[in-house]
Design a protein around this motif. Structure first.
Motif, PDB file in Angstrom:
ATOM      1  N   THR A 196       0.857  -1.188   0.000  1.00 17.77           N
ATOM      2  CA  THR A 196       0.000   0.000   0.000  1.00 17.77           C
ATOM      3  C   THR A 196       0.894   1.238   0.000  1.00 17.77           C
ATOM      4  O   THR A 196       2.093   1.154   0.332  1.00 17.77           O
ATOM      5  N   LYS A 255      -7.450   0.339  -5.839  1.00 18.19           N
ATOM      6  CA  LYS A 255      -8.050   0.772  -4.581  1.00 18.19           C
ATOM      7  C   LYS A 255      -8.630  -0.442  -3.863  1.00 18.19           C
ATOM      8  O   LYS A 255      -9.367  -1.229  -4.460  1.00 18.19           O
ATOM      9  N   GLN A 256      -8.286  -0.566  -2.591  1.00 22.74           N
ATOM     10  CA  GLN A 256      -8.819  -1.668  -1.771  1.00 22.74           C
ATOM     11  C   GLN A 256      -9.345  -1.052  -0.500  1.00 22.74           C
ATOM     12  O   GLN A 256      -8.605  -0.904   0.473  1.00 22.74           O
ATOM     13  N   GLY A 257     -10.631  -0.705  -0.534  1.00 25.34           N
ATOM     14  CA  GLY A 257     -11.222  -0.033   0.626  1.00 25.34           C
ATOM     15  C   GLY A 257     -10.544   1.292   0.832  1.00 25.34           C
ATOM     16  O   GLY A 257     -10.425   2.090  -0.099  1.00 25.34           O
ATOM     17  N   GLN A 258     -10.039   1.476   2.009  1.00 27.75           N
ATOM     18  CA  GLN A 258      -9.427   2.757   2.338  1.00 27.75           C
ATOM     19  C   GLN A 258      -7.954   2.817   1.944  1.00 27.75           C
ATOM     20  O   GLN A 258      -7.313   3.852   2.019  1.00 27.75           O
ATOM     21  N   PHE A 259      -7.423   1.701   1.483  1.00 31.54           N
ATOM     22  CA  PHE A 259      -6.017   1.644   1.065  1.00 31.54           C
ATOM     23  C   PHE A 259      -5.896   1.659  -0.462  1.00 31.54           C
ATOM     24  O   PHE A 259      -6.856   1.367  -1.173  1.00 31.54           O
ATOM     25  N   ILE A 260      -4.700   1.987  -0.929  1.00 28.15           N
ATOM     26  CA  ILE A 260      -4.411   1.865  -2.358  1.00 28.15           C
ATOM     27  C   ILE A 260      -3.182   0.969  -2.486  1.00 28.15           C
ATOM     28  O   ILE A 260      -2.138   1.261  -1.914  1.00 28.15           O
TER      29      ILE A 260
END
Lengths: 100, 100
Positions: free
Chosen positions: B26, B58-63
């Motif tokens: 991330t 993008k994975q939820g609130q993470f990139i």
DNA sequence: TTTGTATTTAGATATTTGTCTAAATATATA
DNA sequence: TATATATTTAGACAAATATCTAAATACAAA
């Protein structure tokens, strides 16, 4: 590697390498291929020489430039470590890449 | 190729590639590996993404960032044209290098 | 909805870079 | 030696780059 990537980060300098790939050229011959002043080309040649991507040899009143494939091969090894091509990676090992 | 060489002309960005070689990370994880501010690392990631050397998801609130070996292979072909290694050059031909 | 976490965007600044002209150096030739 | 040619060095300047802090955006969780 720093000086190598620095040298390659300019279209004119990459074009100079392509020109020298065809054969050795004097500074003047190289300059004649571009729409830049001779001092500008001289500066580009200096950066390529610092990176050891090219070597120069004085021949009387001329200075002849040629490619130095040794550094090209080091660059090749550096790139190969990121390649997905398995056989390339095997070859990479044969070439003795040790990281850096 | 311009954006690729531009992206590679920085030690931190090359180090980011080495990090991603080990696996996806991330933006925050990447930033934690360096003594630079998060905005600075974000900027470096942007340049690497412009060169398509990496891709983001993008994975939820993470990139999450990962290597894109497609562009690495293009770079490989570019370098190979200068190599003195004949078998590499043959392989280059197989890979369909057409100049550029 | 409020608060907290992850990441990027905006704007500023010091440094690096690519280019130029003018001058210097080195060699060849008349 | 005097002159011409080849190339580099020096110095200046505009543009690009790497970095920072502060603010904005997006999502998650309480």
């Amino acid at each position: 590697m720093n000086t190598v990537f620095k040298a390659l980060n300019d279209k004119t300098r990459r074009d100079i390498l392509e020109l020298l790939k065809e054969g050795d050229r004097t500074a003047g011959e190289i300059a004649d291929h571009f729409n830049f002043s001779k001092p500008t080309i001289s500066h580009h040649l200096d950066l390529l020489r610092q990176a050891e991507l090219i070597v120069s040899e004085k021949q009387g009143q001329f200075i002849s430039y040629s490619l130095n494939t040794t550094v090209v091969d080091e660059l090749l090894k550096w790139v190969l470590q990121f390649s997905s091509n398995a056989s390339e990676k095997a070859k990479n090992k044969n070439l003795g890449y040790e990281g850096q």
